[in-house]
Design a protein around this motif. Sequence first.
Motif, PDB file in Angstrom:
ATOM      1  N   ILE A  82       0.842  -1.196   0.000  1.00  0.00           N
ATOM      2  CA  ILE A  82       0.000   0.000   0.000  1.00  0.00           C
ATOM      3  C   ILE A  82       0.881   1.252   0.000  1.00  0.00           C
ATOM      4  CG2 ILE A  82      -1.664   1.302   1.383  1.00  0.00           C
ATOM      5  CD1 ILE A  82      -2.862  -1.437   2.187  1.00  0.00           C
ATOM      6  N   LEU A 126       2.176   1.718  -3.581  1.00  0.00           N
ATOM      7  CA  LEU A 126       1.148   2.206  -4.510  1.00  0.00           C
ATOM      8  C   LEU A 126       0.876   3.690  -4.280  1.00  0.00           C
ATOM      9  CD1 LEU A 126      -1.425  -0.738  -4.589  1.00  0.00           C
ATOM     10  CD2 LEU A 126       0.083   0.016  -6.422  1.00  0.00           C
ATOM     11  N   ILE A 127       0.899   4.116  -3.002  1.00  0.00           N
ATOM     12  CA  ILE A 127       0.664   5.537  -2.710  1.00  0.00           C
ATOM     13  C   ILE A 127       1.832   6.380  -3.201  1.00  0.00           C
ATOM     14  CG2 ILE A 127       0.406   7.216  -0.833  1.00  0.00           C
ATOM     15  CD1 ILE A 127      -1.197   5.117   0.673  1.00  0.00           C
ATOM     16  N   ILE A 152       1.649   7.089  -7.022  1.00  0.00           N
ATOM     17  CA  ILE A 152       0.758   8.160  -7.484  1.00  0.00           C
ATOM     18  C   ILE A 152       1.201   9.519  -6.954  1.00  0.00           C
ATOM     19  CG2 ILE A 152      -1.348   6.914  -8.077  1.00  0.00           C
ATOM     20  CD1 ILE A 152      -2.282   7.327  -5.247  1.00  0.00           C
ATOM     21  N   LEU A 158      -2.026  -0.622 -13.589  1.00  0.00           N
ATOM     22  CA  LEU A 158      -3.396  -0.852 -13.132  1.00  0.00           C
ATOM     23  C   LEU A 158      -3.712  -2.339 -13.046  1.00  0.00           C
ATOM     24  CD1 LEU A 158      -5.378   2.021 -14.848  1.00  0.00           C
ATOM     25  CD2 LEU A 158      -4.630   1.798 -12.478  1.00  0.00           C
ATOM     26  N   ALA A 169      -2.141  -3.409  -9.928  1.00  0.00           N
ATOM     27  CA  ALA A 169      -2.890  -2.913  -8.766  1.00  0.00           C
ATOM     28  C   ALA A 169      -4.167  -3.736  -8.570  1.00  0.00           C
ATOM     29  CB  ALA A 169      -3.235  -1.433  -8.951  1.00  0.00           C
ATOM     30  N   PHE A 207      -4.941  -5.701  -5.246  1.00  0.00           N
ATOM     31  CA  PHE A 207      -6.090  -5.438  -4.381  1.00  0.00           C
ATOM     32  C   PHE A 207      -6.901  -6.711  -4.143  1.00  0.00           C
ATOM     33  CE2 PHE A 207      -5.874  -0.828  -5.895  1.00  0.00           C
ATOM     34  CZ  PHE A 207      -5.230  -0.431  -4.735  1.00  0.00           C
ATOM     35  N   LEU A 261     -11.479  -0.173  -5.181  1.00  0.00           N
ATOM     36  CA  LEU A 261     -10.090   0.271  -5.002  1.00  0.00           C
ATOM     37  C   LEU A 261      -9.398   0.427  -6.353  1.00  0.00           C
ATOM     38  CD1 LEU A 261      -8.964  -1.828  -1.893  1.00  0.00           C
ATOM     39  CD2 LEU A 261      -9.278   0.650  -2.032  1.00  0.00           C
ATOM     40  N   THR A 262      -9.638  -0.506  -7.279  1.00  0.00           N
ATOM     41  CA  THR A 262      -9.002  -0.398  -8.591  1.00  0.00           C
ATOM     42  C   THR A 262      -9.510   0.841  -9.317  1.00  0.00           C
ATOM     43  OG1 THR A 262      -8.943  -2.804  -8.666  1.00  0.00           O
ATOM     44  CG2 THR A 262      -8.407  -1.649 -10.696  1.00  0.00           C
ATOM     45  N   TYR A 304      -7.916   3.849  -7.804  1.00  0.00           N
ATOM     46  CA  TYR A 304      -6.496   3.904  -8.174  1.00  0.00           C
ATOM     47  C   TYR A 304      -6.340   4.322  -9.637  1.00  0.00           C
ATOM     48  CZ  TYR A 304      -1.577   3.128  -7.590  1.00  0.00           C
ATOM     49  OH  TYR A 304      -0.241   3.344  -7.497  1.00  0.00           O
ATOM     50  N   LEU A 362      -6.690   7.977  -9.867  1.00  0.00           N
ATOM     51  CA  LEU A 362      -5.525   8.696  -9.369  1.00  0.00           C
ATOM     52  C   LEU A 362      -4.334   8.581 -10.314  1.00  0.00           C
ATOM     53  CD1 LEU A 362      -5.778   7.762  -5.600  1.00  0.00           C
ATOM     54  CD2 LEU A 362      -6.231   9.974  -6.655  1.00  0.00           C
ATOM     55  N   VAL A 363      -4.195   7.435 -10.953  1.00  0.00           N
ATOM     56  CA  VAL A 363      -3.050   7.241 -11.854  1.00  0.00           C
ATOM     57  C   VAL A 363      -3.236   8.051 -13.126  1.00  0.00           C
ATOM     58  CG1 VAL A 363      -1.955   5.573 -13.396  1.00  0.00           C
ATOM     59  CG2 VAL A 363      -2.323   5.003 -11.004  1.00  0.00           C
TER      60      VAL A 363
END
Lengths: 126, 140
Positions: A38, A41-42, A45, B86, B89, B93, B130-131, B134, B137-138
């Motif tokens: 986590i 991943l933070i 970004i 992604l 991710a 997740f 969550l994906t 994310y 945000l990406v």
Amino acid sequence: MSLRSPLSKVSYLGSAKAGFSHWWSQRVSAIAIALLGIWLLIEIIAWPNFSYSELMSWFQNPITAVLLILTIISVAYHSKLGIEVIVEDYVHNKGIKTMVLVSSTLIHLFLSALGIFSVFILFFGI
Amino acid sequence: MVTGKELEGALIFEQTMNKERPLSPHLQIYRLPLCALLSIFHRITGVILTLGFLVFVIWLYQLTDSDYPKEASVIFNGIFFKILLLGWAFAFFYHLGNGLRHLVWDAGKGFEKSQIELGGMIVIFATLILTAIYAFLVIF
Ligand code: HEM
């Protein structure tokens, strides 16, 4: 009460081989990766433009370096244990199974060494 | 002595049972219950994450090569990298959520059928949400 026969006990067979420690290590490494993953991943970004210089200054932060090294160690360990279970489930030929397991162990070791060494190089900017 | 009846039985057995039959469960026909699907998906995402780890280490190593073109090092700014990220991710997740479910089971809890189904649903929705967050945000 034990379900293991006396014969299996004297011949060191059955459930008291390395099963428990394998299972336990997989859980402990899972918790470590849950937190570290986590974090990573933070961080990803948080690089606003994904630029090269931005990336290099990120690598030069000691906290980044330490957490990256911990991530590499715990993921490699967890992945090695996980792949082991999968191979044991699907590969039944003893010779091939041993070969695949040994290769997997060596590849995981190599990847962790390469990853950790790279983090050092990026940190010191060599 | 083998009686005629036994012989006949053996013959019928030969003819009917000894064919090369697919073993149960017939994976091409049988629709796996949600629980089984989630379980195999944990394994699949585990393998995907292992491959992701391999790529990650190669990427780290490649960054240490000062001869490597700087623009290529930031290839991950491109759409290709973003899709990879992604995908990773998403696998992460899911594996994380279902892994936590495993930890709950390991503590000896959550084995009622209703709890198993509820847990599975929570993992699916959490993964998707969550994906999606994310991805947002990406990309932005
Ligand atoms: C990049 C990170 C990760 C990689 C490469 C990875 C890889 C794997 C693999 C290959 C397996 C074996 C699958 C199987 O036996 O079917 C596994 C199992 C497992 N993983 Fe992960 N995993 C990662 C992250 C996590 C995280 C974050 C958790 C968090 C809770 C987790 C929890 C588990 C658990 C509990 C198992 C055992 C499942 C079982 O006993 O059937 N993993 N993982």
